[in-house]
Motif scaffolding. Structure first.
Motif, mmCIF file in Angstrom:
data_model
loop_
_atom_site.group_PDB
_atom_site.id
_atom_site.type_symbol
_atom_site.label_atom_id
_atom_site.label_comp_id
_atom_site.label_asym_id
_atom_site.label_seq_id
_atom_site.Cartn_x
_atom_site.Cartn_y
_atom_site.Cartn_z
ATOM 1 N N ALA B 238 -3.048 0.269 2.476
ATOM 2 C CA ALA B 238 -2.370 -0.906 3.034
ATOM 3 C C ALA B 238 -3.363 -2.047 3.196
ATOM 4 O O ALA B 238 -3.059 -3.198 2.872
ATOM 5 N N ALA B 239 -4.556 -1.722 3.687
ATOM 6 C CA ALA B 239 -5.557 -2.761 3.906
ATOM 7 C C ALA B 239 -5.995 -3.373 2.568
ATOM 8 O O ALA B 239 -6.092 -4.595 2.435
ATOM 9 N N LEU B 240 -6.230 -2.514 1.573
ATOM 10 C CA LEU B 240 -6.674 -3.032 0.276
ATOM 11 C C LEU B 240 -5.576 -3.861 -0.382
ATOM 12 O O LEU B 240 -5.848 -4.868 -1.032
ATOM 13 N N ALA B 241 -4.317 -3.436 -0.179
ATOM 14 C CA ALA B 241 -3.204 -4.174 -0.778
ATOM 15 C C ALA B 241 -3.074 -5.564 -0.164
ATOM 16 O O ALA B 241 -2.462 -6.447 -0.739
ATOM 17 N N LEU B 242 -3.613 -5.740 1.037
ATOM 18 C CA LEU B 242 -3.573 -7.059 1.672
ATOM 19 C C LEU B 242 -4.756 -7.923 1.231
ATOM 20 O O LEU B 242 -4.978 -9.003 1.778
ATOM 21 N N GLY B 243 -5.518 -7.433 0.280
ATOM 22 C CA GLY B 243 -6.618 -8.230 -0.229
ATOM 23 C C GLY B 243 -7.905 -8.059 0.543
ATOM 24 O O GLY B 243 -8.706 -8.986 0.625
ATOM 25 N N ALA B 244 -8.088 -6.881 1.139
ATOM 26 C CA ALA B 244 -9.319 -6.647 1.889
ATOM 27 C C ALA B 244 -10.387 -6.084 0.963
ATOM 28 O O ALA B 244 -10.111 -5.212 0.160
ATOM 29 N N PRO B 245 -11.621 -6.592 1.060
ATOM 30 C CA PRO B 245 -12.723 -5.899 0.399
ATOM 31 C C PRO B 245 -12.948 -4.569 1.116
ATOM 32 O O PRO B 245 -12.574 -4.436 2.290
ATOM 33 N N ASN B 246 -13.567 -3.620 0.421
ATOM 34 C CA ASN B 246 -13.751 -2.287 1.006
ATOM 35 C C ASN B 246 -14.373 -2.316 2.393
ATOM 36 O O ASN B 246 -13.938 -1.600 3.285
ATOM 37 N N TYR B 247 -15.398 -3.176 2.580
ATOM 38 C CA TYR B 247 -16.109 -3.103 3.857
ATOM 39 C C TYR B 247 -15.243 -3.592 5.005
ATOM 40 O O TYR B 247 -15.294 -3.044 6.108
#
Lengths: 261, 360
Positions: B238-247
Motif C-alpha cells: 500500500a505504501a509503495l503504491a502511494l509512491g513511497a520510496p522504500n526507505y
C-alpha cells in the motif's frame, strides 16, 4: 467541491508477463481512454490482477517477475529508461482487494500518508482531508472522528478510506483490484457510486469477478482468459454493453452468461 | 421492560449438570487428599512425592471423569489438561522460588547507603552498615549502555536487511546470526581479552562492552526480524503504491507497525547481557571505587560484584552478594518497566492529542 483532475489516457502495447520461467500473460493490447471506467473480467488465474499491477509498476516488486512490452500514460512509456517507478505510482493510484489502511495512523493521517510517503509538502491539510473524504463519499460518516485509529472503521469504511487515501494524491488514473470482493452488498453499492462519480475526473481500471458490477460501473470491458497451460490474454475487448449483450467470441458468451469459470 | 423482568424465570441452559459438578470437585480434591495422606504417613516428600503419588492419582481421576463424560476421547483431553496445568505450575514455581530466595536473602542487606555508596574501605568482613553497590550499579549501566548503543542499531539494521532485502546473502547472514547466538559468553570475553594488547587497550569498561556486544547483537537481530516479518506485506505494498520510496515505506509504515516487537527485541537483548558475568570478569578490572571513565581504570559491575563476594564465604560478604543480586533483579525490572511505558506512551499520546484536536 470537486477538483478538476487531468485525467489521462493509458494504453498498453504487447504487454507480456513472466514469473520466473512461466509466462502468465501474452501480448495484451488495451486502451483506457480518459474519463472512462474499464472493467477487467475473467476466471481466476487468467492474469487480470497481474496485468493491472503492470499498469503502475507494482508488478516488478514481486521477486522473479519479468515483463516485455510498453505501457503508455499520455504517450509516455512508464517503463522508459529515465522514468522512476515512484513517480509513476504517484500519478497512478491503486486500491487493493483487501482494505489495507495503515494501522498505526489515524483516519486523517491515513489520508495524508500518501503525500508524506512520497515526500511532498502538505499545504492545507484539513482541506485535502475533507476533499478526499468527500470524493470517497464518507466525509459525513467520519468528520467527527478524524483522529480515531483507522482500524476502528468497518471493513467497507476502511476500503473507502483507502480510496480516499489514493484520491488525496490527485492521481490521473485509479486502479482497483477487486475492491469490493471482501465487502457486504451495502458497502459495495456505495463504492460503485463513488466509482461512477470519480469517472468524470479520472481514468479508472477495475478488476472484478462480479458480472453485474462490471455492467453497472464500466464503460468498456476486457475479457481475459488463460487456456490450460497457456499464458493468459485478452479474448474480447469493447464497450461493456457489446461484451455482455452481443459478444463476438463464443468463450466470452459462455463466461458472461455463467456457463463456466 | 418490567414485563420482561417479571417473566417466569427461564433457567439458562446448564452446561454442567449438578452430578457432573460433584464428580469434577471430587476429581480435583480427592487426589490431593490422598496424596497428602500418603506423603504424611509413608514419609515420601517434596518433588518425589508430587511426581510419584499426586500426578498419577490426578491423571487417573481426571481420566476417569473424562471417560465418563465424553467417552474414549475424554481420556486424551484430560491427560493433556492435567499435564499442561502441571507443567505451567512447575514453571511458575521455578520462577517464584528464584525470586523468593533472592528477596529473602538479599533484603537484609538493602538500605539507602547500600545502593548509593561504593566499596572503598570495605573488606569481606566489614559489617553491612558500611559500603554498598553504588559503583557497581553505575558500572553495569555504563557497560550495558555502551554495548546497547552499538548492538541495537546494528541488530536492527540486520533485521531490516533480513526482512526487506531480496538479496541472496540473506541466507548466509541468517545462519551467521544464529551461530553467533550460540557463542558461549566466556569465549566472547576471552576473545576480547586476547585482542586487547593489539588494540593498545587495557581491561576497562569499553572492553567489557565489547565483550557483551556479540552476545546482544544476535538476540536483537533475530527478535526484531520476527517482529518485522509479522507486519503484513499488504502494508508495504500500500505504501509503495502511494509512491513511497522504500526507505519512507519502512520508516513511516513498517517500523511503526512493528514498534512493540522491536522494543521487545531491545529488551530481550538487554536481558541477555545485563546479568552476564564471565565476560566481564575477564575484561573489567574489578574496582571498589566509582569510575565512570570507560576508557581506563577498573570498573565494577553488579554480576562481578556478586561473584567476588560470594566466592569469599564470610556471612557478611554472602549478604552483600545476595543484596547485590536483588539490586540486579530490581534493575532489570525497572529497565523492563521503563521500556514498556516508553513503547506504550506514544500510542497513548496520539490518543490524547486526538481528543484535544477533536474538541477544538
Amino acid at each position: 467541491m470537486s477538483q478538476t483532475t487531468t485525467a489521462a489516457t493509458m494504453h498498453t502495447e504487447d504487454v507480456s508477463v513472466w514469473f520466473g520461467q512461466r509466462q502468465v500473460l501474452d501480448k495484451v493490447n488495451l486502451t483506457f481512454p480518459s474519463h472512462q471506467v474499464t472493467a477487467l473480467i475473467g476466471p481466476s488465474g487468467c492474469g487480470k490482477s497481474t496485468f493491472i499491477r503492470t499498469l503502475n509498476r507494482m508488478h516488478e516488486l514481486i521477486p522473479g517477475a519479468g515483463l516485455a512490452g510498453s505501457v503508455f500514460l499520455d504517450g509516455g512509456d512508464i517503463y522508459g529508461e529515465d522514468v522512476d517507478a515512484v513517480d509513476v505510482r504517484i500519478n497512478i493510484g491503486m486500491v487493493f482487494q483487501k482494505p489495507n489502511p495503515f494501522p498505526t495512523m489515524s483516519i486523517k493521517e491515513n489520508i495524508l500518508s500518501g503525500l508524506r510517503l512520497s515526500g511532498r509538502k502538505i499545504n492545507g491539510a484539513d482541506e485535502i482531508v475533507e476533499t478526499s473524504l468527500r470524493r470517497a463519499s464518507m466525509w459525513n460518516e467520519v468528520k467527527d472522528r478524524l483522529n480515531d485509529q483507522a482500524l476502528s472503521l468497518s471493513g467497507g469504511q476502511q476500503q473507502r478510506l483507502c480510496i480516499a487515501r489514493s484520491l488525496a494524491m490527485n492521481p490521473k488514473v485509479l486502479l482497483m483490484d477487486e475492491p469490493c470482493s471482501a465487502l457486504d452488498p451495502g458497502s459495495t453499492r456505495r463504492i460503485e457510486e463513488t466509482i461512477k462519480e470519480l469517472s468524470s475526473q479520472m481514468t479508472i481500471v477495475i478488476v472484478t469477478h462480479n458480472m453485474q458490477q462490471a455492467q453497472r460501473v464500466s464503460h468498456q470491458t476486457a475479457f481475459f482468459l488463460a487456456d490450460d497451460n497457456t499464458p493468459g490474454g485478452v479474448v474480447e475487448f469493447g464497450p461493456t454493453e457489446m461484451v455482455f449483450k452481443n459478444p463476438q467470441d463464443p468463450r466470452t458468451n459462455d463466461y458472461v452468461n455463467g456457463h463456466f469459470g | 421492560m418490567s414485563n420482561f423482568l417479571e417473566r417466569p424465570s427461564v433457567q439458562p441452559w446448564a452446561r454442567v449438570k449438578k452430578s457432573q459438578q460433584l464428580e469434577l470437585i471430587l476429581a480435583s480434591v480427592l487426589p490431593t487428599v490422598i496424596a497428602l495422606f500418603v506423603v504424611n504417613v509413608f514419609g515420601v516428600h517434596g518433588a518425589f512425592g508430587m511426581i510419584t503419588v499426586f500426578l498419577p492419582l490426578q491423571i487417573l481421576a481426571a481420566g476417569f471423569v473424562g471417560v465418563r463424560r465424553f467417552g474414549k476421547k475424554g481420556f486424551g483431553d484430560s491427560l493433556l489438561l492435567v499435564s499442561t496445568i502441571s507443567f505451567a505450575a512447575l514453571v511458575a514455581v521455578l520462577l517464584l522460588s528464584v525470586l523468593y530466595s533472592v528477596i529473602i536473602k538479599g533484603f537484609p542487606a538493602l538500605s539507602a547507603h547500600f545502593i548509593t555508596q561504593n566499596n572503598v574501605y570495605v573488606s569481606t568482613t566489614t559489617s553491612l552498615e558500611y559500603g554498598g553497590v553504588g559503583h557497581a550499579i553505575l558500572g553495569t549501566l555504563l557497560v550495558v549502555v555502551l554495548a546497547t548503543l552499538a548492538a541495537v542499531p546494528l541488530g536492527l539494521a540486520m533485521a531490516v536487511f533480513l526482512t526487506q532485502s531480496q538479496s541472496r546473502l540473506t541466507g548466509p547472514v541468517r545462519s551467521f546470526t544464529q551461530a553467533l547466538a550460540g557463542l558461549p559468553s566466556i569465549v566472547s570475553g576471552l576473545f576480547i581479552l586476547s585482542i586487547l594488547p593489539f588494540l593498545g587497550m587495557e581491561r576497562s569498561g569499553l572492553a567489557g562492552a565489547m565483550a557483551l556486544f556479540p552476545l546482544m547483537l544476535p538476540t536483537v537481530a533475530r527478535v526484531a526480524e520476527e517482529a518485522l516479518r509479522l507486519v503484513p506485506a499488504d502494508l508495504r505494498m500500500a505504501a509503495l503504491a502511494l509512491g513511497a520510496p522504500n526507505y519512507r515505506a519502512f520508516f513511516q509504515v513498517i517500523l511503526p507497525a512493528a514498534k512493540s516487537g522491536v522494543v521487545t527485541a531491545v529488551l530481550l537483548g538487554l536481558a541477555r547481557i545485563v546479568g552476564e558475568t564471565a565476560p566481564l570478569i575477564l575484561t573489567l578490572n574489578a574496582n571498589v571505587s566509582t569510575n565512570l571513565n570507560p576508557f581506563e581504570g577498573g570498573i565494577a559491575a553488579l554480576p562481578t560484584y556478586v561473584y567476588g563476594f560470594i566466592s569469599s564465604g564470610y556471612d557478611t560478604s554472602l549478604s552483600r552478594a545476595w543484596g547485590a543480586a536483588l539490586v540486579l533483579v530490581i534493575l532489570v525490572g525497572i529497565l523492563f518497566g521503563l521500556a514498556r511505558v516508553f513503547s506504550r506512551s506514544k500510542s497513548l499520546k496520539t490518543k490524547s492529542s486526538s481528543k484535544k484536536k477533536g474538541n477544538k
